[in-house]
Design a protein around this motif. Sequence first.
Motif, mmCIF file in Angstrom:
data_model
loop_
_atom_site.group_PDB
_atom_site.id
_atom_site.type_symbol
_atom_site.label_atom_id
_atom_site.label_comp_id
_atom_site.label_asym_id
_atom_site.label_seq_id
_atom_site.Cartn_x
_atom_site.Cartn_y
_atom_site.Cartn_z
ATOM 1 N N GLY A 1 0.842 -1.330 0.317
ATOM 2 C CA GLY A 1 0.454 0.076 -0.239
ATOM 3 C C GLY A 1 1.023 1.337 0.411
ATOM 4 O O GLY A 1 0.369 2.361 0.356
ATOM 5 N N LYS A 2 2.336 1.386 -0.333
ATOM 6 C CA LYS A 2 3.152 2.151 -0.009
ATOM 7 C C LYS A 2 3.926 2.604 -0.955
ATOM 8 O O LYS A 2 3.886 1.204 -2.108
ATOM 9 N N GLU A 3 4.613 3.395 -1.812
ATOM 10 C CA GLU A 3 5.455 3.873 -2.493
ATOM 11 C C GLU A 3 6.905 3.175 -2.944
ATOM 12 O O GLU A 3 7.397 2.940 -0.690
ATOM 13 N N ARG A 4 7.169 3.194 -3.313
ATOM 14 C CA ARG A 4 8.335 2.886 -3.425
ATOM 15 C C ARG A 4 9.851 3.607 -2.943
ATOM 16 O O ARG A 4 9.451 5.088 -3.164
ATOM 17 N N GLU A 5 10.119 3.123 -1.784
ATOM 18 C CA GLU A 5 11.095 4.421 -1.093
ATOM 19 C C GLU A 5 12.833 3.778 -0.819
ATOM 20 O O GLU A 5 13.125 2.396 -1.137
ATOM 21 N N PHE A 6 13.827 5.080 -1.617
ATOM 22 C CA PHE A 6 15.291 4.509 -1.454
ATOM 23 C C PHE A 6 15.261 3.730 0.212
ATOM 24 O O PHE A 6 14.871 5.041 1.135
ATOM 25 N N VAL A 7 16.564 3.275 -0.287
ATOM 26 C CA VAL A 7 16.372 2.482 1.525
ATOM 27 C C VAL A 7 18.462 3.394 1.399
ATOM 28 O O VAL A 7 18.871 4.208 2.256
ATOM 29 N N ALA A 8 19.537 2.776 0.248
ATOM 30 C CA ALA A 8 20.722 3.630 0.345
ATOM 31 C C ALA A 8 21.092 2.828 -1.244
ATOM 32 O O ALA A 8 20.671 2.671 -2.276
ATOM 33 N N SER A 9 22.523 3.755 -0.691
ATOM 34 C CA SER A 9 22.941 4.096 -2.402
ATOM 35 C C SER A 9 24.460 4.144 -2.225
ATOM 36 O O SER A 9 24.733 4.688 -0.711
ATOM 37 N N ILE A 10 25.172 2.708 -3.491
ATOM 38 C CA ILE A 10 26.396 3.257 -3.256
ATOM 39 C C ILE A 10 27.668 3.641 -4.449
ATOM 40 O O ILE A 10 26.861 2.870 -5.604
ATOM 41 N N SER A 11 28.364 4.176 -4.730
ATOM 42 C CA SER A 11 28.605 4.780 -5.474
ATOM 43 C C SER A 11 29.516 3.415 -6.381
ATOM 44 O O SER A 11 29.759 2.395 -6.182
ATOM 45 N N GLY A 12 30.565 4.157 -7.402
ATOM 46 C CA GLY A 12 31.213 2.373 -7.863
ATOM 47 C C GLY A 12 32.390 2.221 -7.075
ATOM 48 O O GLY A 12 32.714 1.181 -7.099
ATOM 49 N N SER A 13 32.736 2.960 -6.790
ATOM 50 C CA SER A 13 34.164 2.469 -6.630
ATOM 51 C C SER A 13 33.774 2.292 -4.889
ATOM 52 O O SER A 13 35.001 1.585 -3.971
ATOM 53 N N GLY A 14 32.235 2.376 -4.674
ATOM 54 C CA GLY A 14 32.189 2.216 -2.894
ATOM 55 C C GLY A 14 32.868 3.063 -1.957
ATOM 56 O O GLY A 14 32.408 2.788 -0.556
ATOM 57 N N GLY A 15 33.636 4.339 -2.605
ATOM 58 C CA GLY A 15 33.800 5.424 -1.655
ATOM 59 C C GLY A 15 32.534 5.952 -1.073
ATOM 60 O O GLY A 15 32.419 7.412 0.249
ATOM 61 N N ARG A 16 31.556 6.218 -1.598
ATOM 62 C CA ARG A 16 30.603 7.622 -1.087
ATOM 63 C C ARG A 16 29.060 6.287 -1.140
ATOM 64 O O ARG A 16 29.023 5.407 -1.493
ATOM 65 N N THR A 17 28.479 6.911 -0.007
ATOM 66 C CA THR A 17 27.104 5.995 0.571
ATOM 67 C C THR A 17 26.038 6.787 0.384
ATOM 68 O O THR A 17 26.095 7.983 1.141
ATOM 69 N N LEU A 18 24.595 6.511 1.089
ATOM 70 C CA LEU A 18 23.619 7.480 1.740
ATOM 71 C C LEU A 18 22.699 6.679 1.593
ATOM 72 O O LEU A 18 22.410 5.468 1.084
ATOM 73 N N TYR A 19 22.067 7.060 2.761
ATOM 74 C CA TYR A 19 20.615 6.289 3.194
ATOM 75 C C TYR A 19 19.630 7.108 3.535
ATOM 76 O O TYR A 19 19.935 8.320 3.866
ATOM 77 N N VAL A 20 18.456 6.330 3.443
ATOM 78 C CA VAL A 20 17.441 7.400 4.304
ATOM 79 C C VAL A 20 17.639 7.121 5.486
ATOM 80 O O VAL A 20 17.976 6.204 6.300
ATOM 81 N N ASP A 21 17.325 8.338 6.298
ATOM 82 C CA ASP A 21 17.071 8.873 7.182
ATOM 83 C C ASP A 21 16.495 7.377 8.434
ATOM 84 O O ASP A 21 17.446 7.228 9.584
ATOM 85 N N SER A 22 15.051 7.401 7.897
ATOM 86 C CA SER A 22 14.808 6.151 8.953
ATOM 87 C C SER A 22 16.255 4.451 9.571
ATOM 88 O O SER A 22 16.274 3.554 10.338
ATOM 89 N N VAL A 23 16.852 4.626 8.069
ATOM 90 C CA VAL A 23 18.026 3.094 8.504
ATOM 91 C C VAL A 23 19.266 3.505 8.870
ATOM 92 O O VAL A 23 20.012 2.714 8.970
ATOM 93 N N LYS A 24 19.642 5.319 8.941
ATOM 94 C CA LYS A 24 20.779 5.184 9.059
ATOM 95 C C LYS A 24 21.221 4.800 10.539
ATOM 96 O O LYS A 24 20.974 4.536 11.636
ATOM 97 N N GLY A 25 22.389 3.956 10.693
ATOM 98 C CA GLY A 25 23.026 3.978 12.361
ATOM 99 C C GLY A 25 22.960 2.270 11.834
ATOM 100 O O GLY A 25 23.018 1.949 12.932
ATOM 101 N N ARG A 26 21.387 1.968 11.676
ATOM 102 C CA ARG A 26 20.794 0.590 11.475
ATOM 103 C C ARG A 26 21.479 -0.551 10.540
ATOM 104 O O ARG A 26 21.746 -1.694 10.071
ATOM 105 N N PHE A 27 21.495 0.104 9.102
ATOM 106 C CA PHE A 27 21.710 -0.623 7.914
ATOM 107 C C PHE A 27 22.542 -0.055 7.235
ATOM 108 O O PHE A 27 23.382 1.203 7.232
ATOM 109 N N THR A 28 23.621 -0.994 6.701
ATOM 110 C CA THR A 28 25.155 -0.920 5.904
ATOM 111 C C THR A 28 24.865 -1.326 4.660
ATOM 112 O O THR A 28 24.902 -2.450 4.699
ATOM 113 N N ILE A 29 25.271 -0.656 3.695
ATOM 114 C CA ILE A 29 25.475 -0.825 2.458
ATOM 115 C C ILE A 29 26.772 -0.741 1.481
ATOM 116 O O ILE A 29 27.697 -0.239 2.426
ATOM 117 N N SER A 30 27.377 -2.236 0.919
ATOM 118 C CA SER A 30 28.494 -2.443 1.072
ATOM 119 C C SER A 30 28.903 -3.300 -0.831
ATOM 120 O O SER A 30 27.469 -3.378 -1.116
#
Length: 122
Positions: A42-71
Amino acid sequence: QVQLVESGGGLAQSGGSLTLSCAYSGRTFRSSAMGWFRQAPGKEREFVASISGSGGRTLYVDSVKGRFTISRDNAKNTVWLQMNSLKPEDTAIYYCAASNTFARVAALYDYWGQGTQVTVSS
């Protein structure tokens, strides 16, 4: 043609952990930014996390910061989403996606996996 295959979803208890994997095949993995998105019923698709090609940059939605890790491991053509301290509101289908642009906007992602279900019980 790029293909993405997610795995690792399942049932977890509140406070528990799961690790999602996304196997990438096709054009050069290291040139692709990778993202995780989720969609709850019942909800729209939501961004969770992303990582750059080199892995040097990451982004997280606020609700998962500190709990989720993308690698990622460019030698294995794989990206992971480590999810700790899971909450019932994390319940959703999780999708892996690939883009030429390091971004949080779903429309900028060209390739998508089929999704994997994550269910967190309270």
